[in-house]
Structure formats: structure tokens, C-alpha cells
Design a protein around this motif. Structure first.
Motif, PDB file in Angstrom:
ATOM      1  N   LEU A 124      -5.259  -5.679  -5.800  1.00  0.00           N
ATOM      2  CA  LEU A 124      -4.950  -5.723  -4.370  1.00  0.00           C
ATOM      3  C   LEU A 124      -6.225  -5.833  -3.535  1.00  0.00           C
ATOM      4  O   LEU A 124      -6.266  -6.551  -2.535  1.00  0.00           O
ATOM      5  CB  LEU A 124      -4.171  -4.478  -3.952  1.00  0.00           C
ATOM      6  N   ASP A 125      -7.261  -5.135  -3.959  1.00  0.00           N
ATOM      7  CA  ASP A 125      -8.515  -5.100  -3.199  1.00  0.00           C
ATOM      8  C   ASP A 125      -9.435  -6.289  -3.479  1.00  0.00           C
ATOM      9  O   ASP A 125     -10.165  -6.727  -2.583  1.00  0.00           O
ATOM     10  CB  ASP A 125      -9.279  -3.809  -3.494  1.00  0.00           C
ATOM     11  N   GLN A 185      -4.396  -1.659  -8.004  1.00  0.00           N
ATOM     12  CA  GLN A 185      -5.209  -1.453  -6.796  1.00  0.00           C
ATOM     13  C   GLN A 185      -6.435  -2.363  -6.796  1.00  0.00           C
ATOM     14  O   GLN A 185      -6.803  -2.913  -5.762  1.00  0.00           O
ATOM     15  CB  GLN A 185      -5.616   0.014  -6.680  1.00  0.00           C
ATOM     16  N   ASN A 237      -1.687   1.823 -12.066  1.00  0.00           N
ATOM     17  CA  ASN A 237      -1.844   1.800 -10.604  1.00  0.00           C
ATOM     18  C   ASN A 237      -3.264   1.434 -10.194  1.00  0.00           C
ATOM     19  O   ASN A 237      -3.459   0.709  -9.214  1.00  0.00           O
ATOM     20  CB  ASN A 237      -1.456   3.155 -10.001  1.00  0.00           C
ATOM     21  N   LEU A 238      -4.242   1.945 -10.920  1.00  0.00           N
ATOM     22  CA  LEU A 238      -5.637   1.601 -10.603  1.00  0.00           C
ATOM     23  C   LEU A 238      -5.897   0.118 -10.838  1.00  0.00           C
ATOM     24  O   LEU A 238      -6.588  -0.530 -10.037  1.00  0.00           O
ATOM     25  CB  LEU A 238      -6.596   2.464 -11.405  1.00  0.00           C
ATOM     26  N   ARG A 286       0.835  -1.215   0.000  1.00  0.00           N
ATOM     27  CA  ARG A 286       0.000   0.000   0.000  1.00  0.00           C
ATOM     28  C   ARG A 286       0.873   1.270   0.000  1.00  0.00           C
ATOM     29  O   ARG A 286       0.575   2.222  -0.709  1.00  0.00           O
ATOM     30  CB  ARG A 286      -0.933   0.002   1.199  1.00  0.00           C
ATOM     31  N   GLN A 334       2.249   1.825  -3.442  1.00  0.00           N
ATOM     32  CA  GLN A 334       1.212   2.379  -4.327  1.00  0.00           C
ATOM     33  C   GLN A 334       0.996   3.877  -4.061  1.00  0.00           C
ATOM     34  O   GLN A 334       0.877   4.662  -4.984  1.00  0.00           O
ATOM     35  CB  GLN A 334      -0.106   1.630  -4.139  1.00  0.00           C
ATOM     36  N   GLN A 335       0.948   4.256  -2.796  1.00  0.00           N
ATOM     37  CA  GLN A 335       0.729   5.667  -2.441  1.00  0.00           C
ATOM     38  C   GLN A 335       1.873   6.545  -2.950  1.00  0.00           C
ATOM     39  O   GLN A 335       1.645   7.616  -3.516  1.00  0.00           O
ATOM     40  CB  GLN A 335       0.564   5.813  -0.929  1.00  0.00           C
TER      41      GLN A 335
END
Length: 163
Positions: A122-123, A119, A115-116, A62, A65-66
Motif C-alpha cells: 500500500l505504501d 502495508q 498485514n505488514l 487503511r 487494515q487497522q
């Protein structure tokens, strides 16, 4: 007066170091974030994500990613300004520099979409569509950024040689 190129370059460099630093636990767990960006399939992405989860590096994922979301806002602008600055001092190659001045902003869109997609995986777990999207965005993003960096290095060398 503040000059934007040195400030953006410094911000991009610091964020790049942050991306590398936050990727270290992922590498130590077995896979870098770049490997996920180039996974290309749900099966390969799932193996990478499972390796990371087993190693307990979710916080590092995380954080990476940030930092990368912040990085994508700086490096295209820094590359664009560098290309523009160097293109004004060249005869041959000037057109390429002017083209790259605008083209590198595509990296922002490509990196953001990549990145999206990551994400989402990841989610919600690895998905073929997201793994393919991440890879389809990573390839031209890295190529365009490498072209711009390579052109800037070439332009700097020419500038040093030219009176």
C-alpha cells in the motif's frame, strides 16, 4: 468474575464484522482484501491496488487494515480458549483440541506478517516478494483458523450428543 472466552469471542466477532464492513467499499470497487491477500504476484496485486486507487477507496483500505490488526489480536485467543474449553469434555479428539489450543496462535504471526506485507504494498507499490509473502501467510492462516473452527463445531456436536 469475568470469563475471558465470551468477552474475547464477542470482541473477535465485532471486529470480524468491522473487517467485513470496511471491506465492502473495496468489494464494490472490484476486489476484496482477501483477493489481495491471495494475489501471489506483483502483477495481480498491482491490478487490485490500481482498481482501488481509481475508485478512490484508500481510506477504506487503511481502515480495513487497522481493524484487521486489532482482529488478529483477538480471534486466535478466542479460538484457543474455545478449543481448550471443548477439549476437556471429549475422549476421542481431545488431543487435537489441545494441539489446536496452542497452534491457533500461529495465526497471529501469520496474519501480522501478511498485514505488514500488504502495508508495504500500500505504501510503496506492489512487489513480488510482498505479494508472495502475503499469500504464503494467508494460506496456512486461513487453513489453521478453519481447522480450529471446524474442530470446535465438531466438538460442540459431540458434546451435545454425549451424556
Amino acid at each position: 468474575m469475568l470469563r475471558p472466552l465470551p468477552l474475547l469471542s464477542l470482541a473477535a466477532l465485532l471486529l470480524f464484522v468491522g473487517v467485513l464492513w470496511s471491506d465492502q467499499p473495496l468489494v464494490e470497487a472490484g476486489h476484496s482484501m482477501v483477493e489481495l491477500q491471495f494475489a501471489g504476484s506483483a502483477e495481480r496485486a498491482a491490478r487490485i491496488l490500481d482498481t482501488w486507487r481509481t475508485a478512490g477507496v484508500e481510506d477504506a483500505i487503511r481502515l480495513n487494515q487497522q481493524i484487521d490488526f486489532a482482529f488478529l489480536l483477538t480471534y486466535p485467543a478466542a479460538l484457543s480458549l474455545a478449543c481448550r474449553s471443548l477439549a476437556g469434555h471429549l475422549g476421542p479428539g481431545q488431543r487435537i483440541g489441545h494441539f489446536l489450543t496452542r497452534a491457533v496462535f500461529a495465526c497471529t504471526v501469520l496474519d501480522g506478517a501478511e498485514n505488514l506485507a500488504i502495508q508495504v504494498m500500500l505504501d510503496h507499490g506492489a512487489r513480488d516478494s510482498m505479494a508472495r509473502l502475503a499469500t504464503a501467510c494467508a494460506i496456512p492462516k486461513f487453513a489453521l483458523a478453519a481447522w480450529a473452527i471446524g474442530w470446535c463445531l465438531w466438538a460442540l456436536l459431540r458434546r451435545v450428543r454425549l451424556p
